[in-house]
Structures are given as structure tokens and as C-alpha cells.
Design a protein around this motif. Structure first.
Motif, mmCIF file in Angstrom:
data_model
loop_
_atom_site.group_PDB
_atom_site.id
_atom_site.type_symbol
_atom_site.label_atom_id
_atom_site.label_comp_id
_atom_site.label_asym_id
_atom_site.label_seq_id
_atom_site.Cartn_x
_atom_site.Cartn_y
_atom_site.Cartn_z
ATOM 1 N N ALA A 269 55.884 12.480 -6.207
ATOM 2 C CA ALA A 269 55.115 12.339 -7.482
ATOM 3 C C ALA A 269 54.971 11.007 -8.052
ATOM 4 C CB ALA A 269 55.828 13.382 -8.389
ATOM 5 N N PHE A 270 56.222 10.182 -8.080
ATOM 6 C CA PHE A 270 56.092 8.903 -8.300
ATOM 7 C C PHE A 270 55.049 7.967 -7.741
ATOM 8 C CE2 PHE A 270 58.199 4.469 -8.416
ATOM 9 C CZ PHE A 270 57.970 4.244 -9.564
ATOM 10 N N VAL A 271 55.018 8.100 -6.334
ATOM 11 C CA VAL A 271 54.227 7.388 -5.435
ATOM 12 C C VAL A 271 52.749 7.823 -5.830
ATOM 13 C CG1 VAL A 271 53.085 7.021 -3.119
ATOM 14 C CG2 VAL A 271 55.635 7.191 -3.341
ATOM 15 N N PHE A 272 52.344 8.910 -6.045
ATOM 16 C CA PHE A 272 51.100 9.514 -6.553
ATOM 17 C C PHE A 272 50.719 9.057 -7.939
ATOM 18 C CE2 PHE A 272 49.000 12.788 -3.573
ATOM 19 C CZ PHE A 272 49.619 12.623 -2.713
ATOM 20 N N LEU B 13 52.193 17.334 -9.747
ATOM 21 C CA LEU B 13 53.327 18.063 -9.304
ATOM 22 C C LEU B 13 53.151 19.228 -8.350
ATOM 23 C CD1 LEU B 13 55.820 17.925 -12.633
ATOM 24 C CD2 LEU B 13 56.084 16.959 -10.358
ATOM 25 N N PHE B 14 51.916 19.685 -8.945
ATOM 26 C CA PHE B 14 51.438 21.005 -8.205
ATOM 27 C C PHE B 14 50.979 20.761 -6.620
ATOM 28 C CE2 PHE B 14 48.015 23.823 -6.570
ATOM 29 C CZ PHE B 14 48.211 25.007 -7.479
ATOM 30 N N ALA C 42 45.307 5.642 1.183
ATOM 31 C CA ALA C 42 45.976 5.855 2.584
ATOM 32 C C ALA C 42 47.606 5.971 2.268
ATOM 33 C CB ALA C 42 45.856 4.628 3.260
ATOM 34 N N VAL C 43 48.066 5.242 1.184
ATOM 35 C CA VAL C 43 49.333 5.485 1.001
ATOM 36 C C VAL C 43 49.755 7.077 0.563
ATOM 37 C CG1 VAL C 43 49.187 4.919 -1.720
ATOM 38 C CG2 VAL C 43 51.396 4.500 -0.448
ATOM 39 N N THR C 44 48.796 7.567 -0.373
ATOM 40 C CA THR C 44 49.104 9.001 -0.568
ATOM 41 C C THR C 44 49.012 9.837 0.689
ATOM 42 O OG1 THR C 44 46.782 9.271 -1.365
ATOM 43 C CG2 THR C 44 48.344 8.646 -2.967
ATOM 44 N N LYS C 45 47.807 9.522 1.451
ATOM 45 C CA LYS C 45 48.069 10.336 2.733
ATOM 46 C C LYS C 45 49.523 9.989 3.652
ATOM 47 C CE LYS C 45 43.082 9.826 3.399
ATOM 48 N NZ LYS C 45 41.956 9.144 4.008
#
Lengths: 537, 73
Positions: free
Chosen positions: A459-462, A479-480, A502-505
Motif C-alpha cells: 500500500a505504501f509503494v502504491f 487497500l482494496f 512498472a514498480v507497481t506491477k
């Protein structure tokens, strides 16, 4: 060290051989649908893991049987590389369309830019998107990089459903069933794949029985969905992904595409079947129906699904989200509040069971930004908890929450007893000693803690990588979505797609991987890698 | 050749619930699906699907009742 690597390489090779078999069997699909242009890509996708797998398993065929440490490392690395090689059909078919060799006569809709059909397939030219889709499929998550699933070639529609179907039971379960290696090594691997249930004393017999049950239920589910009104191709794919609680669809709007009460209600028992542990299915098929309420986990699956549905129905009804003037159900015409209540119940029961069973099918008009925060969080809670251990679901699992809940009560009550009192802890008809009970609490507490820890990290990264606030996403959206990825659910609040950073993937790839293997094996593998590289002592 | 000796299906049937009805349903499943795919949505295909799903559910219920009766006597 060399011997340890040999054990891992040998078993990894066997898993890749099994994967190659899955890909090569799938060549039947383009033959049936006359999609000749994908055949070279599929054959090459099957040959690569076959060669690598054959080489590894033969080179290290005399390696030792895996111990507990090796088992965890094989499970974690095996799932990773199976997802890597499983992405080849996406990558090679997308690049076949891109290169468009005239001899293959590729339909123009896949090669002409500017259309959704073209962009849907073209997204898989990026290897990261193919890897994401493959990991999402094998782990039974169902989050997707496709823009419009209906536009994919039938072969890729099948491949997505097939990997979810296999992944629901487990890649190691499949490999064990095929290779039938006797001895303790198979048991160790089996337990490393987040499974512990045994139907028979022999692990090979156990995994074959699991496949027997799974196949029987798959045929039943296909015919049930067809009777409810789905076309046969759709019924085959959705029965496979529904029973495996994976949630990939072959339509653009998931199950909402059909807008059919009959299909919604036909899918509910299929998702519930996927939420019940295989040993219970086995007992039920032998006639012992009492296990539906006698078994602690199964009983709580129904209680949890029932309570969640009631709460979600109340929240959505209070919000008047599904205001309906009139509707007809099985020939009965409903008006006003009755129509609204039925419509609300229909979406609430489907969506809560889809979430808590970690399936991830979505129905029309639901789960968008229109749902209130409490309603979204109720669904998110269902995704985090999951259903029965020993089934195909993800999440923390009901038995762990029950263990923690009963354990906390046990400790609190213990204060009221004299220190010399001999107390026993009962869990699911088992009487546990102090040491055994402590071990159960510890295991449940560690998994739950790690699960929430990695949920927070993701969640922090996103929140750093995505636009947040009025013009972007909300905290509950994030969060969902993270709970959905880590719980291997696949419901989306709209964040996941080929355009996400890309980081979130990469973060979601990690979440899906650890979620499927219940975290510990992945951490063991990473620790071993870091130690061998001298990064961590 | 015995049923258990058939490649792929044989070991699976052997691992089942030792029940010839379920084994038959397992073998008939792909055949029924193929026939229905060939026929399309017609009255005979609907009846075939109803017979398969109804037979599956009825047989589970029958086994449940038989098991309960047997254990109570």
C-alpha cells in the motif's frame, strides 16, 4: 551447496516439464478454433520449458530428496519460473501479430493499430505484462493486463483459464500426480505449496484424488453454467476459473456482461465448491454429508459467507445503490422496495462470495466508485480472510483466524485458573496440549502478521507511485487493490491495467507470489539467495 | 483391458471414491459436453445436461441418505 542446488534444479526441471506438457496440450485449441497463426508461438512456448526442464532434471537426476528447506525453495522458485515460462504464449503470440509474417495470414484485427483488439494483444509485447498475466493466472489471482478479454485470440483465452485451473490445485500437485515419485520428497514439496491435507496415507494417491474430485466438479460446473444460459465456450472457461477460484473471464465486463440472475446464482455454488477443502469434498462424495456442518472450517465458510452477505446487503440497501422499480425473477414480478432488495441481495451475495472465496468475478454496476467506503471495506475484509485452508482459495484462511480467536480467549480464561491447573485446548475436534496449542497460535500469528505487514508495504509503494487525492485514487481504493492481489482474489477498484507504473506491477507480482505460497517459502528462498550473495549473513 | 489400465484416466479412476457411478460421470463428462457443443442449445441437449447435473446431485443426496441410515442402525 552443490548438492542442494542439484535437488532444487532437478525438481524445478520436473515442474517445467509439466508446464511444457500443459502448453503443448493447449495446441489443440488453435486447431479447433482454426487460429493457425498462433500455433508456431504455442509450440515454441512449449519447447523452451521442455528443453530447460529436461536438461535440469536429467543433469541432476541423482540429487538427494528435498528436505524441508529445499522443499520451500523449490516451491518458491518453481512457482516463479513456471510463471516466467508460462508467460511465453502471451509474449510470442503478441510478437507474432506484431511481426505479421504474411505466410501466417493473421486476421487484420490483431495487426491493425488503433483498435481495442489490437491494443489488448499488443500489451503483451511487453514481457512484464505477460509475466504479470501468467503470475496472476497461476496464483489464481485474476487481475489482468488485458483491456478487453473478449478481443483476445481463443487460444490465449483458454491459456488464461487453463493456468488458473491448474494453479488452483497447484503446480506441485500436478507434477506429483504426473510423475508419481514415491518417498518423502513429494510430501515435503506438497506441504511447501501451502497444502497439508491428506486424503490417503500416500501423497501420490492424495493428489490424484484431488484431481479426480476437481475434474468431476469441473464437468458438473460447465454443464450447470451452460444450463443457466452461458454459451458453451464461455461456460467451459468460467467453470474452470470459477471452480479454481481464479476469476479470469473471457468477457470484457466479467460476469456482468451477461446481466443474468440465473448465471449469477449458478456461479455461487461453483465458487463455494472451490472454497471447501478437498478432504471434505471426498467425504461428501462418499456420502458423509454431515461434514458440511460438523467440520469446523466448512461450517465457518457458510457462516462467514452468510454474515458477509447480510452486512453487505444492508449497507448497499441503506445506500439505495441498486434502486430498482420493477424486475421479474423466475416468473414472479417484484416492485418497489422488494425489487430493490432483491437486486441488492443479488449483487451483495455474488460479490461477497466472489471476494471471500478469492474468485474475483465481478457483476455489473458493482464495486465501482459508487459503493460506499464501508461496503468496499466489507468486501476487502472478505478478501483478506478468505475461506477454508486445503481448498483453492487465497487470503489468510478462516482456520487461522479461528485459531487466533479461540487462542486469545483461551489465554484470557487462563488468567482465572490457578497456575497448577491442567488445561487442554480444543480445535476442530482435536485436543491439543500446551505445546501443540502454542505451536498452532504461533503459526497462525506469524502468517497473519506477515500478511498484514506486506499489505502495508505494498500500500505504501502504491501511494507513492500512484496519483492520490481528489484527482486520483483514495486510500480505500489502494487497500482494496492490494488486498485483492495478495489474497489472490482479482477484484479491482480500477487501479490494475497495462498502463500502471512498472514498480507497481513488480510489487503486485511479489504480492501474488507470496499470497499463493503463504509467504514463508518465498522469504526462505530470498534469505537463501541473499546469504549466498553475501548480502545478508 | 480393465478400466484402470487406460492411460491417464486409469490412475485417476483408481484414485477416486471407489464408486462406479462417479467414475462413469467422470468419463461421460467430456462426452456429454462434446455432444452438447455439437448439437447446440436444443431440447435433447438441454435434457442431456439436466440428466447429467441432476444425476450427479441426486446421487450425492442418495449416498448421503444411505450413509445416514446405515450409521444410525
Amino acid at each position: 551447496m552443490a548438492n542442494r542446488l542439484g535437488t532444487i534444479a532437478r525438481d524445478l526441471g520436473r515442474m517445467l516439464e509439466a508446464l511444457a506438457g500443459l502448453i503443448l496440450v493447449s495446441v489443440l485449441i488453435p486447431l479447433v478454433w482454426q487460429e493457425w497463426w498462433v500455433v508456431p508461438g504455442m509450440i515454441l512456448s512449449g519447447l523452451l520449458p521442455l528443453l530447460v526442464g529436461f536438461g535440469l532434471s536429467r543433469a541432476f537426476q541423482n540429487a538427494d530428496d528435498p528436505g524441508r528447506l529445499h522443499g520451500m525453495m523449490i516451491a518458491a522458485s518453481g512457482w516463479f519460473f513456471v510463471a516466467v515460462f508460462g508467460s511465453l504464449p502471451f509474449l510470442l503470440i503478441a510478437w507474432t501479430a506484431r511481426l505479421d509474417p504474411s505466410v501466417l495470414e493473421i486476421p487484420a484485427r490483431f495487426t491493425t493499430g488503433g483498435t481495442r483488439t489490437f491494443s489488448t494483444l499488443a500489451a503483451f509485447q511487453n514481457p512484464l505484462n505477460g509475466f504479470f498475466e501468467s503470475m496472476s493466472g497461476f496464483t489464481g489471482t485474476g487481475l489482468t493486463m488485458t483491456d478487453n478479454e473478449a478481443a483476445l485470440p481463443h487460444t490465449l483465452q483458454w491459456w488464461r483459464s487453463f493456468i488458473e485451473w491448474v494453479g488452483g490445485v497447484g503446480v506441485i500437485v500436478l507434477t506429483t500426480a504426473i510423475l508419481a515419485r514415491p518417498g518423502s520428497g513429494s510430501l515435503t514439496l506438497y506441504e511447501s505449496e501451502a497444502r497439508s491435507e491428506k486424503i490417503h496415507p500416500s501423497i501420490v494417491s492424495t493428489v490424484r484424488t484431488i484431481w479426480w474430485i476437481f475434474l468431476l466438479f469441473t464437468f458438473f460446473s460447465i454443464l450447470l453454467l451452460w444450463l443457466a444460459g452461458m454459451p458453451m465456450w464461455d461456460a467451459i472457461n468460467h467453470a474452470m476459473t470459477g471452480l479454481a477460484t481464479g476469476g479470469f473471464s473471457i468477457t470484457d465486463n466479467s460476469i456482468g456482461t451477461y446481466n443474468s440472475v440465473a448465471i449469477d446464482f449458478a456461479l455461487i455454488p461453483i465458487m463455494i465448491l472451490g472454497s471447501i477443502a478437498f478432504p471434505i469434498h471426498y467425504l461428501i462424495l462418499r456420502g458423509d454429508l454431515r461434514n458440511l456442518y460438523r467440520d469446523l472450517q466448512t461450517r465457518w465458510v457458510f457462516i462467514f459467507f452468510g454474515l458477509g452477505t447480510l452486512i453487505l446487503t444492508a449497507l448497499l440497501f441503506d445506500q439505495r445503490f441498486y434502486q430498482t422499480e420493477t424486475m421479474t425473477v423466475a416468473g414472479i414480478v417484484l416492485h418497489g422496495r422488494a425489487a430493490t432488495l432483491f437486486q441488492t441481495f443479488r449483487f451483495a451475495i455474488f460479490q461477497f462470495i466472489s471476494a471471500a472465496s478469492c474468485t474475483g468475478f465481478q457483476t455489473a454496476g458493482s464495486l465501482g466508485p459508487g459503493w460506499s467506503a464501508p461496503a468496499q471495506l466489507t468486501v476487502a475484509f472478505g478478501m483478506i480472510v478468505g475461506a477454508a485452508a486445503g481448498s483453492t482459495v487465497g487470503g489468510i484462511k478462516l482456520i487461522r483466524l479461528l485459531t487466533l480467536g479461540k487462542g486469545i480467549l483461551f489465554r484470557i480464561r487462563g488468567v482465572f485458573y490457578p497456575s497448577t491447573a491442567v488445561r487442554t485446548f480444543r480445535l476442530d475436534d482435536r485436543t491439543l496440549s500446551d505445546d501443540e496449542a502454542a505451536q498452532e497460535f504461533e503459526e497462525a500469528a506469524i502468517i497473519t502478521f506477515l500478511w498484514i505487514l506486506f499489505l502495508g508495504v505494498a500500500a505504501f509503494v502504491f501511494m507513492i507511485a500512484l496519483p492520490m487525492g481528489p484527482e486520483g485514487y483514495t486510500l480505500e481504493n489502494v487497500l482494496f487493490e492490494v488486498a485483492s492481489a495478495q489474497g489472490n482474489v482479482g477484484l479491482s477498484s480500477g487501479i490494475t491495467g497495462p498502463g500502471m507504473p512498472a514498480v507497481t506491477k513488480a510489487m503486485f507480482l511479489f504480492n501474488m507470489w507470496i499470497g499463493r505460497l503463504e509467504i514463508i517459502p518465498v522469504l526462505v528462498l530470498l534469505r537463501s539467495l541473499f546469504v549466498s550473495m553475501g548480502v545478508y549473513d | 483391458m480393465r478400466l484402470e489400465q487406460i492411460p491417464v484416466i486409469g490412475p485417476l479412476l483408481e484414485a477416486g471414491a471407489d464408486d462406479s457411478v462417479f467414475d462413469a460421470l467422470l468419463i461421460l463428462g467430456p462426452i456429454v459436453i462434446s455432444i452438447i457443443t455439437f448439437l447446440g442449445r436444443t431440447l435433447p441437449s438441454v435434457l442431456l445436461a439436466v440428466a447429467y447435473t441432476g444425476g450427479f446431485l441426486s446421487y450425492i443426496a442418495y449416498k448421503g441418505v444411505a450413509e445416514t441410515t446405515e450409521s444410525s442402525t
